[in-house]
Design a protein around this motif. Structure first.
Motif, short mmCIF file in Angstrom:
data_model
loop_
_atom_site.label_atom_id
_atom_site.label_comp_id
_atom_site.label_asym_id
_atom_site.label_seq_id
_atom_site.Cartn_x
_atom_site.Cartn_y
_atom_site.Cartn_z
N GLU A 603 -48.83 62.99 39.47
CA GLU A 603 -49.86 62.48 40.35
C GLU A 603 -50.40 61.18 39.77
OE1 GLU A 603 -54.36 63.72 41.91
OE2 GLU A 603 -53.17 65.09 40.68
N GLN A 604 -50.54 60.18 40.64
CA GLN A 604 -51.08 58.90 40.17
C GLN A 604 -52.59 58.91 40.32
OE1 GLN A 604 -49.03 55.44 41.21
NE2 GLN A 604 -50.57 54.04 40.43
N LEU A 605 -53.26 58.49 39.28
CA LEU A 605 -54.71 58.42 39.27
C LEU A 605 -55.17 57.08 39.81
CD1 LEU A 605 -55.34 60.03 35.77
CD2 LEU A 605 -55.34 61.14 38.00
N PRO A 606 -56.42 57.00 40.31
CA PRO A 606 -56.88 55.74 40.92
C PRO A 606 -57.09 54.59 39.95
CG PRO A 606 -58.66 57.35 40.83
CD PRO A 606 -57.43 58.08 40.43
N LYS A 607 -56.84 54.80 38.70
CA LYS A 607 -56.99 53.73 37.71
C LYS A 607 -55.68 52.95 37.62
CE LYS A 607 -57.95 52.96 32.80
NZ LYS A 607 -58.20 53.60 31.49
N TYR A 608 -55.65 51.75 38.20
CA TYR A 608 -54.46 50.93 38.15
C TYR A 608 -54.86 49.47 38.30
CZ TYR A 608 -55.11 51.46 43.20
OH TYR A 608 -55.63 51.51 44.45
N SER A 609 -53.94 48.60 37.92
CA SER A 609 -54.16 47.16 38.02
C SER A 609 -52.81 46.52 38.32
CB SER A 609 -54.75 46.63 36.72
OG SER A 609 -53.84 46.80 35.64
N ASP A 610 -52.75 45.20 38.14
CA ASP A 610 -51.49 44.52 38.41
C ASP A 610 -50.40 44.92 37.42
OD1 ASP A 610 -52.75 43.24 40.42
OD2 ASP A 610 -53.09 41.36 39.34
N THR A 611 -50.77 45.24 36.20
CA THR A 611 -49.78 45.50 35.15
C THR A 611 -49.87 46.89 34.55
OG1 THR A 611 -51.27 44.57 33.48
CG2 THR A 611 -49.69 43.06 34.53
N MET A 612 -50.81 47.70 34.98
CA MET A 612 -51.01 49.01 34.37
C MET A 612 -51.33 50.04 35.44
SD MET A 612 -50.86 50.39 31.33
CE MET A 612 -51.18 49.01 30.24
N ALA A 613 -50.77 51.23 35.29
CA ALA A 613 -51.08 52.36 36.15
C ALA A 613 -51.26 53.59 35.27
CB ALA A 613 -49.97 52.58 37.17
N GLU A 614 -51.86 54.60 35.83
CA GLU A 614 -52.12 55.83 35.08
C GLU A 614 -51.66 57.00 35.93
OE1 GLU A 614 -55.60 57.47 32.20
OE2 GLU A 614 -56.21 56.96 34.23
N ILE A 615 -50.83 57.85 35.34
CA ILE A 615 -50.33 59.02 36.04
C ILE A 615 -50.75 60.28 35.28
CG2 ILE A 615 -48.36 57.81 37.03
CD1 ILE A 615 -46.60 59.06 34.87
N LEU A 616 -50.82 61.37 36.00
CA LEU A 616 -51.14 62.67 35.43
C LEU A 616 -49.91 63.56 35.57
CD1 LEU A 616 -53.26 64.65 34.26
CD2 LEU A 616 -53.82 65.27 36.61
N VAL A 617 -49.32 63.93 34.44
CA VAL A 617 -48.13 64.77 34.41
C VAL A 617 -48.55 66.19 34.04
CG1 VAL A 617 -45.87 65.13 33.38
CG2 VAL A 617 -46.69 62.81 33.77
N THR A 618 -48.17 67.13 34.88
CA THR A 618 -48.52 68.54 34.66
C THR A 618 -47.23 69.34 34.50
OG1 THR A 618 -50.49 68.27 36.04
CG2 THR A 618 -49.78 70.52 35.53
N THR A 619 -47.09 69.97 33.36
CA THR A 619 -45.95 70.87 33.11
C THR A 619 -46.41 72.30 33.36
OG1 THR A 619 -45.10 69.35 31.43
CG2 THR A 619 -44.24 71.61 31.43
N ILE A 620 -45.76 72.97 34.29
CA ILE A 620 -46.19 74.30 34.73
C ILE A 620 -45.13 75.32 34.33
CG2 ILE A 620 -46.87 75.71 36.71
CD1 ILE A 620 -47.59 73.12 38.16
N LEU A 621 -45.55 76.38 33.69
CA LEU A 621 -44.69 77.54 33.41
C LEU A 621 -44.92 78.54 34.53
CD1 LEU A 621 -42.69 78.75 31.34
CD2 LEU A 621 -44.64 79.82 30.23
N THR A 622 -44.04 78.53 35.52
CA THR A 622 -44.30 79.27 36.76
C THR A 622 -44.33 80.78 36.57
OG1 THR A 622 -41.93 79.21 37.27
CG2 THR A 622 -43.29 77.43 38.15
N ASN A 623 -43.61 81.30 35.61
CA ASN A 623 -43.56 82.76 35.40
C ASN A 623 -44.25 83.17 34.11
OD1 ASN A 623 -41.62 81.55 33.81
ND2 ASN A 623 -40.19 83.26 33.96
N PHE A 624 -45.34 82.47 33.76
CA PHE A 624 -45.97 82.76 32.47
C PHE A 624 -46.58 84.16 32.44
CE2 PHE A 624 -49.77 81.72 34.70
CZ PHE A 624 -50.83 82.22 33.97
N GLU A 625 -46.95 84.71 33.60
CA GLU A 625 -47.49 86.07 33.62
C GLU A 625 -46.42 87.09 33.27
OE1 GLU A 625 -49.23 86.61 37.43
OE2 GLU A 625 -50.96 85.30 37.02
N GLN A 626 -45.19 86.88 33.76
CA GLN A 626 -44.11 87.80 33.43
C GLN A 626 -43.72 87.70 31.96
OE1 GLN A 626 -40.99 86.67 36.10
NE2 GLN A 626 -41.81 87.85 37.82
N LEU A 627 -43.88 86.52 31.37
CA LEU A 627 -43.47 86.32 29.98
C LEU A 627 -44.49 86.84 28.98
CD1 LEU A 627 -41.97 82.71 30.18
CD2 LEU A 627 -40.83 84.90 30.51
N GLN A 628 -45.61 87.36 29.45
CA GLN A 628 -46.61 87.89 28.53
C GLN A 628 -46.12 89.14 27.81
OE1 GLN A 628 -49.37 86.26 27.83
NE2 GLN A 628 -49.10 84.69 29.41
#
Length: 1041
Positions: A603-628
């Motif tokens: 997801e891109q965050l609203p903080k950006y300029s001509d030469t810089m942007a900011e993204i939010l990377v989320t790593t999800i473990l979809t079956n983390f409940e089963q792996l408990q």
């Protein structure tokens, strides 16, 4: 090689006593250097403590070293001493052995093309003669390399030799054979031959041991493991071949193993004399003779690996400066032996002690300079050493210096194929030899039209060691079977070292920022070596427990080429495919179900300029409940998040442990992305450390404040409206505030500047996509806003009202109409003509149109998203319609009612009176439209526009209903005159106006503009002061409609 540290603690360290078993290993080319530097490190630390301690109360360090065969034990004692007190050396020779042992080494011819496996088979047929010559009719113990070799040798001997057995012996052997579970062993036992190894049933082993101890079995074949714990009486011990199978490959027995096996002969309680026979190659016969006689002098091998161990000692902070480095070199066994045998180490034999010490110091300093030149260590002006991150990695993974030098030449753009080639050239594989009989198999693996070949074939034929290593790596990763025992051994050796080298390579490349491609491929290659599969392999099931090569092939043939497919298949169907019984299918599905499953959200965050942007990377473990509760992957499994751009720059890299993801199920990170020169695309990769088939690779296009300009086109982001620079009319037209390049990079210009306006005060982050019209076109200068022109004041007021709403003016007007009553008087929208307009300009037209009114014509809405322009409609050369108006995309030439012709939909309610008009509006106008004559603005929709004919004698009332503007006739009897006038229209000119009319099925309004004005209309009918006010504002109504 073993170390036993005995420590006593009473508040502090009182005594440290390392015990070194098999100290003769110090002569081994690789392991010997490691043993030497470990002991030398202890001595260096001890001396450093003595030097730094003020009270000199440092606990003593004592070594206890043991070896069965070492001729120069005095050198070992001198090396282990602290320089103050000499070490005590105790020697025990053969004279003190209770049973005299005769040692015999037999050499047999073996060609270079003959493998160890074939040579071992040939020795099976020579055992009978050896037993007959040296056994003296007493029990014989034969040591073999493998369990299978034990059974084969026993079978051959049972056919070649006949042993004389008494009746009592045969009866006892028959009784023992009846108790055995192994049928093959039962048959051999009746011939007086048996075998024994750790793979047998425990009861069978006990029976065989008892029969041999009783003397009922003359010959017993066994593996070397029996020499370690079982005390069996044997007069003759035969070691069949000095090579044994360990870790997937053949290697020489160590001296300790040899001595342990020959020590089984002549046990004091069973015999008074004994004989040991070693069967080996002719080439190694002399080596074992010297070993058994104790004449093989122990030499150091540290000088061959001195640079690697110096780096390791600096990384451990054992060596901190040149003084300590020289002290460390004096504490090694290399120093002791170099003084006594300098020629062995490349020094002149005529040098004295000072000269040899100078040579050793020179050798040490040369290696330190080599480390410093490759940035493995840092050396300041005071000659103090500090390790770098690269040096620590080299020491941690125990990488050869030549390998490190090779990878320092890496470019950063290497592909997977190129990395495999570089790995094949590493110094860790120098002991792999290319044999002549292997070339045919390797060439078939490389290129063969009729068989499966490797993924990246090499040019030409296999000629070098490096090409062999490359071919075996690719064949093993591609699950291509190699039907050669020696090649299988070499493959195992290659992968044991390859796992270590590839992991070092990925960590080494992670320390740089301009090698994204090489870093990503190195991470993938390291995982491939760990899993022994290519990253795109179909044999993902091979990674599961209980699934081997054959079962994996069966699953691939059934289409089970991914973990998802294995998880979705029915367990009973899976068992049918694999020919296994329940619950095997459930166990496989459970293993797949509890593998970690990942997702990536960007997801891109609203903080950006001509030469810089900011993204939010989320790593999800979809079956983390089963792996408990249960996890198939190990506790140390992790994924590596790697983000790079089109310029091959590494933006971000991070290892994410599964243990971290198991806490909350996700992991988030804000990443700043610097704009790349080549493209705005970002590559985001999630690479598993241990499993093929779990990786995620995505491409994301970041948004920046200004779009990218390439050549004569403006490249925008994917989610934005497409726009380009149109140079056909000689001017660049693009989205407002877009960055335009025409041949070379130019300075950013805002669109409002072409209207001679000033920038508005809105603080919108992106004025391209905001709803304020003033952000796109600007606002009037203050000097012009203060003018006296009524028209200027009207436009300024209109613009100020438009800037307060994010809805475009046309859409806002349409919404207002829908909210009002069905019938609205549109006179409030009519523009009042100027009083100074000359009446003569329309005198010729008043009579023609005073009695005519227009009904309703079909309208057309939004003829395309690309920017286009209306060309003129030429109604023949008749003066009946002597009105001409032109609407440009940026300027209206005149805003007076003489040239602004508003047309409404001509809906024919009376077909008999308006047949010609209806034919024009619905048939001719929709079939003869030319595509080249009509250009529309891409982001302007021409909707609900009105074409009205005004005259001084008639009044027209307009009715707006559901977005359509209708003009009602004022006199019913004047329609016929209108039809007569329309007959004079040249339909050929109409056919050049509206393109591709077959696409339009709705009745919608459109503007009709005249391309050329009459000559009498050219002079502007405005005073000079108003003309000056209007010129800067021309084109401002483009965005209103």
């Amino acid at each position: 090689m073993k170390f036993h540290l005995q420590r006593s603690y009473r508040g502090s360290l009182k005594k440290t006593q390392p015990a070194v078993a098999r100290v003769h290993v110090i002569k081994h080319e690789s392991r010997g250097a490691t043993l030497e530097v470990v002991v030398s490190r202890m001595k260096t630390v001890q001396s450093s403590l003595w030097r730094l301690s003020e009270n000199r109360h440092v606990p003593p360090l004592r070594f206890v070293a043991v070896s069965a065969t070492i001729p120069n034990a005095e050198d070992i004692a001198e090396w282990l001493s602290d320089g103050k007190i000499p070490a005590v050396c105790h020697k025990v020779d053969e004279d003190q052995r209770p049973v005299k042992l005769r040692k015999i080494v037999l050499g047999f011819p073996c060609s270079d093309s003959q493998t160890e496996f074939k040579f071992d088979l040939t020795l099976n047929y020579k055992i009978a003669s050896v037993i007959q010559a040296y056994s003296n009719q007493k029990p014989v113990l034969v040591f073999c390399a493998t369990r299978k070799g034990v059974q084969q040798a026993a079978s051959v001997l049972s056919k070649d030799a006949k042993f004389l057995l008494s009746v009592e012996q045969k009866q006892r052997l028959q009784k023992s054979a009846n108790s055995l579970k192994d049928s093959k062993l039962r048959d051999l036992l009746m011939y007086g031959v048996a075998y024994h190894h750790a793979g047998m049933e425990l009861s069978d082993r006990k029976i065989i041991e008892g029969a041999f101890t009783a003397g009922d079995v003359p010959v017993l074949f066994t593996t070397s493991t029996l020499a370690m714990g079982v005390n069996l009486p044997a007069h003759l011990v035969v070691i069949k071949s000095t090579m044994h199978y360990v870790g997937g490959m053949f290697e020489e027995y160590s001296e300790t193993d040899i001595l342990q096996m020959i020590g089984r002969a002549g046990r004091p309680q069973f015999d008074t004399t004994a004989t040991a026979v070693i069967m080996t190659r002719l080439s190694t016969r002399e080596k074992y003779i010297q070993m058994l006689n104790g004449a093989d002098i122990i030499e150091s091998s540290l000088h061959k690996h001195l640079v690697e161990h110096l780096n390791a000692e600096i990384a451990l902070h054992t060596i901190t400066d040149v003084t300590v480095a020289l002290e460390w070199i004096r504490s090694t066994f290399l120093y002791i032996r170099a003084l006594k045998n300098p020629a062995h180490y490349g020094f002149s034999s005529g040098l004295d002690k000072i000269g040899i010490e100078a040579k050793l110091q020179e050798l040490c300093l040369k290696n330190l300079n080599d480390l410093s030149s490759f940035n493995l260590i840092r050396m300041d002006k005071e000659n103090n050493f500090k390790p770098t991150e690269t040096g620590r990695l080299m020491a941690w993974y125990y990488i050869a210096f030549d390998t490190v030098k090779q990878f320092f030449r890496i470019k950063g753009t290497e592909t997977l194929k190129e990395l495999v080639t570089m790995i094949s050239n590493c110094a860790e594989f120098l002991d792999v030899k290319l044999r002549t009989n292997e070339k045919k198999i390797l060439n078939a693996l490389n290129k063969d039209k009729d068989k499966i070949t490797i993924r990246f074939p090499m040019e030409g034929r296999i000629k070098t060691r490096e090409m062999k290593v490359n071919c075996l790596i690719q064949a093993h990763l591609g699950c291509i079977p190699v039907q050669d025992f020696t090649l299988t051994q070499d493959t195992g050796k290659i992968f044991r070292n390859g796992i270590r080298v590839t992991r070092w390579l990925s960590d080494f490349l992670a320390s740089s920022k301009d090698n994204f491609s090489a870093l990503l491929n190195s991470l993938i290659l390291a995982k491939c070596f760990k899993c022994r599969l290519w990253e795109n392999s179909l044999h993902v099931s091979k990674q599961l427990e209980k699934i081997g090569v054959s079962l994996s092939n069966a699953m691939v043939n059934a289409g089970l080429t991914s973990f998802k497919k294995i998880e979705d298949i029915n367990a009973r169907e899976l068992e049918l495919i694999l020919n296994r019984h329940p619950p095997f299918g459930n166990q496989i599905k459970e293993s797949v179900l509890h593998l970690p499953k990942y997702e990536l959200n960007i997801e891109q965050l609203p903080k950006y300029s001509d030469t810089m942007a900011e993204i939010l990377v989320t790593t999800i473990l979809t079956n983390f409940e089963q792996l408990q509760t249960r996890r198939t992957a190990s506790d140390f499994h992790y994924v590596t998040l790697v983000v790079g751009d089109a310029d091959n720059q590494v933006i971000f890299i991070q290892k994410i442990m599964d243990s971290v993801l198991l806490k909350t199920g996700n992991w988030m990170k804000k990443i700043e992305v610097k704009r790349a020169l080549k493209s705005d695309d970002i590559s985001i990769n999630l690479i598993s450390s241990d499993y093929v088939g779990l990786d995620i690779q995505q491409t994301y296009t970041a948004f920046y404040l200004t779009p990218r300009a390439v050549g004569s086109k403006v490249v925008t982001n994917k989610w934005k409206a497409e726009s380009s620079v149109d140079t056909s009319s000689g001017t660049a037209q693009s989205l407002p505030a877009a960055k335009v390049e025409t041949g070379s990079r130019c300075k950013e210009e805002n669109t409002y500047k072409k209207y001679s306006n000033r920038e508005c005060n809105h603080r919108c982050k992106n004025k391209d996509v905001c709803g304020h019209e003033c952000c796109k076109t600007g606002v009037l200068p203050k000097s012009e806003m203060s003018g006296d022109s009524k028209f200027s004041l009207y436009l300024a007021d209109l613009r100020s009202r438009n800037s307060t709403s994010s809805v475009p003016p046309v859409k806002r007007l349409k919404m207002q109409m829908l909210n009002q009553a069905q019938s609205v008087d549109l006179k409030q929208f009519v523009f009042t003509p100027k009083s100074l307009m000359p009446a003569s300009s329309r005198s010729g037209n008043e009579e023609s149109f005073s009695s005519h009114s227009v009904d309703q014509v079909d309208s057309f809405n939004n003829l395309g998203r690309s920017q286009k322009q209306f060309q003129s409609w030429d109604y023949g050369k008749s003066d009946a319609l002597g009105v001409n108006a032109e609407l440009r995309d940026d300027v209206w030439d005149d805003l007076d009612d003489e040239v602004l012709v508003v047309a409404s939909n001509l809906f024919s309610r009376e077909l008999d009176e308006h047949e010609l008009l209806h034919k024009y509006s619905t048939s001719e106008a929709t079939s003869d439209i030319s595509e080249d004559s009509c250009l529309l603005q891409s982001d302007t929709s021409i909707q609900n526009s009105v074409l009205s004919v005004f005259n001084s004698s008639s009044k027209v009332e307009l009715s707006v209903q559901s977005g359509h503007v209708n003009t009602f006739p004022s006199q019913e009897n004047k329609h016929s005159n209108l039809s007569q006038e329309l007959e004079k229209i040249e339909y050929s000119s109409i056919s050049n106006i509206i393109p591709d009319s077959s696409k339009f099925t709705r009745k919608e309004n459109f503007f009709i503009f005249m391309k050329e004005q009459k000559e009498e209309m050219e002079p502007r009918c405005l005073p000079d002061d108003e003309t000056s006010d209007v010129k800067p504002l021309l084109g401002l109504l483009d965005d209103i409609f």
